[in-house]
Design an enzyme around this catalytic site. Sequence first.
Site, PDB file in Angstrom:
ATOM      1  N   ASP A 163      18.389   7.105  -5.210  1.00 25.37           N
ATOM      2  CA  ASP A 163      18.652   5.232  -5.092  1.00 25.37           C
ATOM      3  C   ASP A 163      19.713   5.680  -4.812  1.00 25.37           C
ATOM      4  O   ASP A 163      20.576   6.435  -5.643  1.00 25.37           O
ATOM      5  CB  ASP A 163      18.174   5.510  -7.033  1.00 25.37           C
ATOM      6  CG  ASP A 163      18.577   3.732  -6.557  1.00 25.37           C
ATOM      7  OD1 ASP A 163      18.273   2.779  -6.218  1.00 25.37           O
ATOM      8  OD2 ASP A 163      20.091   3.129  -6.823  1.00 25.37           O
ATOM      9  N   GLY A 177       1.144  -1.287  -0.116  1.00 20.12           N
ATOM     10  CA  GLY A 177      -0.533   0.116  -0.161  1.00 20.12           C
ATOM     11  C   GLY A 177       0.815   1.047   0.080  1.00 20.12           C
ATOM     12  O   GLY A 177       0.887   2.333   0.118  1.00 20.12           O
ATOM     13  N   LYS A 196      21.388  -0.127  -0.562  1.00 20.11           N
ATOM     14  CA  LYS A 196      21.372  -1.806  -1.184  1.00 20.11           C
ATOM     15  C   LYS A 196      22.690  -2.494  -0.258  1.00 20.11           C
ATOM     16  O   LYS A 196      23.228  -1.265  -0.412  1.00 20.11           O
ATOM     17  CB  LYS A 196      21.781  -2.151  -2.854  1.00 20.11           C
ATOM     18  CG  LYS A 196      20.485  -0.745  -3.492  1.00 20.11           C
ATOM     19  CD  LYS A 196      21.304  -1.638  -4.677  1.00 20.11           C
ATOM     20  CE  LYS A 196      20.430   0.084  -5.505  1.00 20.11           C
ATOM     21  NZ  LYS A 196      20.880   1.115  -6.134  1.00 20.11           N
ATOM     22  N   HIS A 216      22.620  -6.309  -3.598  1.00 17.01           N
ATOM     23  CA  HIS A 216      22.436  -5.930  -4.832  1.00 17.01           C
ATOM     24  C   HIS A 216      22.374  -6.323  -6.165  1.00 17.01           C
ATOM     25  O   HIS A 216      22.675  -6.447  -7.176  1.00 17.01           O
ATOM     26  CB  HIS A 216      23.745  -5.031  -4.625  1.00 17.01           C
ATOM     27  CG  HIS A 216      23.527  -3.992  -5.321  1.00 17.01           C
ATOM     28  ND1 HIS A 216      24.351  -2.257  -5.153  1.00 17.01           N
ATOM     29  CD2 HIS A 216      23.671  -2.800  -7.505  1.00 17.01           C
ATOM     30  CE1 HIS A 216      24.801  -1.489  -6.276  1.00 17.01           C
ATOM     31  NE2 HIS A 216      23.870  -2.433  -7.166  1.00 17.01           N
ATOM     32  N   PRO A 250       7.535   7.439  -5.968  1.00 16.16           N
ATOM     33  CA  PRO A 250       7.563   8.264  -5.987  1.00 16.16           C
ATOM     34  C   PRO A 250       7.535   8.073  -7.758  1.00 16.16           C
ATOM     35  O   PRO A 250       9.019   6.797  -7.995  1.00 16.16           O
ATOM     36  CB  PRO A 250       8.200   9.174  -5.934  1.00 16.16           C
ATOM     37  CG  PRO A 250       8.344   9.161  -4.432  1.00 16.16           C
ATOM     38  CD  PRO A 250       8.279   7.972  -4.503  1.00 16.16           C
ATOM     39  N   TYR A 273      28.459   2.732  -3.740  1.00  6.54           N
ATOM     40  CA  TYR A 273      28.665   3.763  -4.045  1.00  6.54           C
ATOM     41  C   TYR A 273      29.389   4.434  -3.627  1.00  6.54           C
ATOM     42  O   TYR A 273      30.608   5.879  -4.556  1.00  6.54           O
ATOM     43  CB  TYR A 273      27.756   4.726  -4.535  1.00  6.54           C
ATOM     44  CG  TYR A 273      26.142   3.887  -5.443  1.00  6.54           C
ATOM     45  CD1 TYR A 273      26.671   2.855  -6.206  1.00  6.54           C
ATOM     46  CD2 TYR A 273      24.503   4.103  -5.407  1.00  6.54           C
ATOM     47  CE1 TYR A 273      25.816   2.086  -7.054  1.00  6.54           C
ATOM     48  CE2 TYR A 273      24.275   3.514  -6.217  1.00  6.54           C
ATOM     49  CZ  TYR A 273      24.308   2.354  -6.865  1.00  6.54           C
ATOM     50  OH  TYR A 273      23.679   1.814  -7.658  1.00  6.54           O
ATOM     51  N   GLY A 310      13.568   8.359  -9.798  1.00 12.61           N
ATOM     52  CA  GLY A 310      14.527   8.289  -8.880  1.00 12.61           C
ATOM     53  C   GLY A 310      15.601   9.595  -9.492  1.00 12.61           C
ATOM     54  O   GLY A 310      15.564   9.314 -10.216  1.00 12.61           O
ATOM     55  N   LEU A 311      16.087  10.272  -8.647  1.00 16.08           N
ATOM     56  CA  LEU A 311      17.386  10.258  -8.530  1.00 16.08           C
ATOM     57  C   LEU A 311      18.501   8.876  -8.525  1.00 16.08           C
ATOM     58  O   LEU A 311      18.564   8.510  -7.280  1.00 16.08           O
ATOM     59  CB  LEU A 311      18.174  11.497  -7.551  1.00 16.08           C
ATOM     60  CG  LEU A 311      18.740  11.831  -8.210  1.00 16.08           C
ATOM     61  CD1 LEU A 311      18.976  12.250  -9.807  1.00 16.08           C
ATOM     62  CD2 LEU A 311      19.329  13.312  -7.159  1.00 16.08           C
TER      63      LEU A 311
HETATM   64  N1  NAP Z   1      20.889  -1.920  -9.083  1.00 16.94           N
HETATM   65  C1  NAP Z   1      21.838  -2.797  -9.633  1.00 16.94           C
HETATM   66  O1  NAP Z   1      22.957  -2.931  -9.804  1.00 16.94           O
HETATM   67  C2  NAP Z   1      22.109  -0.921 -10.701  1.00 16.94           C
HETATM   68  C3  NAP Z   1      23.180  -0.205 -11.696  1.00 16.94           C
HETATM   69  C4  NAP Z   1      23.662   0.550 -12.459  1.00 16.94           C
HETATM   70  C5  NAP Z   1      22.674   1.349 -12.125  1.00 16.94           C
HETATM   71  N2  NAP Z   1      22.127   1.648 -11.198  1.00 16.94           N
HETATM   72  C6  NAP Z   1      21.470   3.090 -10.063  1.00 16.94           C
HETATM   73  O2  NAP Z   1      20.194   3.358 -11.818  1.00 16.94           O
HETATM   74  C7  NAP Z   1      21.455   5.099 -11.428  1.00 16.94           C
HETATM   75  C8  NAP Z   1      21.416   5.067 -12.655  1.00 16.94           C
HETATM   76  O3  NAP Z   1      21.903   4.554 -13.820  1.00 16.94           O
HETATM   77  P1  NAP Z   1      23.670   4.960 -15.056  1.00 16.94           P
HETATM   78  O4  NAP Z   1      23.548   6.452 -14.346  1.00 16.94           O
HETATM   79  O5  NAP Z   1      24.341   4.164 -14.957  1.00 16.94           O
HETATM   80  O6  NAP Z   1      22.370   4.990 -16.174  1.00 16.94           O
HETATM   81  P2  NAP Z   1      22.236   6.321 -16.537  1.00 16.94           P
HETATM   82  O7  NAP Z   1      20.958   7.336 -15.462  1.00 16.94           O
HETATM   83  O8  NAP Z   1      20.989   6.140 -18.102  1.00 16.94           O
HETATM   84  O9  NAP Z   1      22.494   8.219 -18.045  1.00 16.94           O
HETATM   85  C9  NAP Z   1      23.007   8.789 -16.864  1.00 16.94           C
HETATM   86  C10 NAP Z   1      23.540   9.622 -18.228  1.00 16.94           C
HETATM   87  O10 NAP Z   1      22.517  10.207 -18.366  1.00 16.94           O
HETATM   88  C11 NAP Z   1      22.836  11.576 -18.801  1.00 16.94           C
HETATM   89  N3  NAP Z   1      21.598  12.425 -18.682  1.00 16.94           N
HETATM   90  C12 NAP Z   1      21.221  12.466 -17.480  1.00 16.94           C
HETATM   91  N4  NAP Z   1      19.416  12.987 -18.037  1.00 16.94           N
HETATM   92  C13 NAP Z   1      19.968  13.415 -19.068  1.00 16.94           C
HETATM   93  C14 NAP Z   1      18.641  14.046 -19.786  1.00 16.94           C
HETATM   94  N5  NAP Z   1      18.060  14.870 -19.294  1.00 16.94           N
HETATM   95  N6  NAP Z   1      19.774  15.020 -20.580  1.00 16.94           N
HETATM   96  C15 NAP Z   1      21.099  14.550 -21.089  1.00 16.94           C
HETATM   97  N7  NAP Z   1      21.429  13.697 -20.584  1.00 16.94           N
HETATM   98  C16 NAP Z   1      21.386  13.332 -19.147  1.00 16.94           C
HETATM   99  C17 NAP Z   1      23.970  11.667 -17.677  1.00 16.94           C
HETATM  100  O11 NAP Z   1      24.807  13.087 -18.248  1.00 16.94           O
HETATM  101  P3  NAP Z   1      25.763  13.928 -17.344  1.00 16.94           P
HETATM  102  O12 NAP Z   1      26.929  12.975 -17.194  1.00 16.94           O
HETATM  103  O13 NAP Z   1      26.244  14.936 -18.215  1.00 16.94           O
HETATM  104  O14 NAP Z   1      24.790  14.218 -16.298  1.00 16.94           O
HETATM  105  C18 NAP Z   1      24.233  10.940 -17.124  1.00 16.94           C
HETATM  106  O15 NAP Z   1      25.683  10.789 -17.343  1.00 16.94           O
HETATM  107  C19 NAP Z   1      22.671   5.081 -11.187  1.00 16.94           C
HETATM  108  O16 NAP Z   1      23.668   6.020 -10.900  1.00 16.94           O
HETATM  109  C20 NAP Z   1      22.703   3.866 -10.673  1.00 16.94           C
HETATM  110  O17 NAP Z   1      21.702   4.732  -8.928  1.00 16.94           O
HETATM  111  C21 NAP Z   1      21.723   0.706 -10.487  1.00 16.94           C
END
Ligand code: NAP
Length: 332
Positions: free
Chosen positions: A59, A22, A93, A124, A26, A64, A29-30
């Site tokens: 997140d 329940g 995580k 994770h 949002p 990290y 997320g960031l």
């Molecule tokens: N559970 C897991 O195993 C796992 C694995 C990987 C990631 N994650 C989580 O997922 C999050 C996101 O993944 P990610 O950072 O790898 O990839 P992503 O969010 O797909 O890509 C981030 C990149 O996209 C660019 N970007 C973001 N918003 C934009 C926009 N509006 N216009 C143009 N470019 C944009 C950013 O550029 P700039 O650098 O210029 O800002 C950044 O380098 C991570 O931060 C983490 O919290 C979890």
Amino acid sequence: MQTNQVLPVDPAKVSKKTLYTGAKIPAVGLGTFGSDNYNANTIADAVEQAIRLGYRHIDCASVYGNEKEIGAAIAKVIKEGVVTREELWITSKVWNDSHRRVAESARKSLKDLQLDYLDLYLVHWPFPNFHAPKVDVDSRDPNAKPYIHEDYMQTWRAMEKLVDEGLVRHIGTSNMTVSKLELLLRDCRIKPACNEMEMHPHFQQQALFDFVTQNGIVAIGYCPIGSPNRPERDKTADDTVPIEDPVIVAIAQAHGIHPAVVCIKWAVQNGQIPIPFSVKPEKYMSNLRATTEDPLTEYEMKAIQAIDRNCRFIKGQVFTWEGATWEDLWKD
Ligand SMILES: NC(=O)c1ccc[n+]([C@@H]2O[C@H](COP(=O)([O-])OP(=O)(O)OC[C@H]3O[C@@H](n4cnc5c(N)ncnc54)[C@H](OP(=O)(O)O)[C@@H]3O)[C@@H](O)[C@H]2O)c1
């Protein structure tokens, strides 16, 4: 702190998804994983500013390496009355080297994040192993093991205990497959509320997404933009670039937005919760605003559905055990 006149978004306008308990989470997320590109303080500043501008879902993860700095940022905005703890959704995580130290790891994240409870705590990865941060993709842990369900359940029992103790409100999984989730759903006492998984237009994981959705688990999509700035060591020659896909580019042009924002709109309208990363206010706010205005048409949603390339970016090479390839991590 400079906001470059980036306009805030009213958090009430950001849709929420309801979990089986329940509780409401949002719809965007960031992300807080800075890869090699951003340090902990820069990311914590972005979290602080993002909350001031309307983000309510962050997140995090112990691996990290920035929960202490993010915790200070969260404490500051709560103290200033920008937001209450209850209005925030904070995920953390347990890392692969702590599957036998879940309680210790959760307490450390709580202490670093300066919180009494987490909204969501995830395992994770389902593989226990150890490797130093930022190692090359060729690095291997000689003690790395494949998925062993009995071992995972021992970790999950410790996760369930955290819920019993009120330290975390929900528990969940990440980087799972359908068969591993089937075993977990058979044997768990407390069901996962969310499954965090790679999801973007070139890797839609339809079967896994359908499975979690049908089982009342909310999918959280990581790398929703296709992680265009991930380190070179995490890229292979076969990797595609979703934000350069002609279909995504054409839709972006039609809406007058960046292709990245198309990916976020698609994610939310498709039903997963994207957690895009950026420390740049104009970028992270356009991602949050994406959900509040100018939705993609049904035709555009279908066009994106048709460009799935089954292209996984986060392959997990370093987590493989002796004799295994990264594909083995995702087989069953
Ligand atoms: N559970 C897991 O195993 C796992 C694995 C990987 C990631 N994650 C989580 O997922 C999050 C996101 O993944 P990610 O950072 O790898 O990839 P992503 O969010 O797909 O890509 C981030 C990149 O996209 C660019 N970007 C973001 N918003 C934009 C926009 N509006 N216009 C143009 N470019 C944009 C950013 O550029 P700039 O650098 O210029 O800002 C950044 O380098 C991570 O931060 C983490 O919290 C979890």
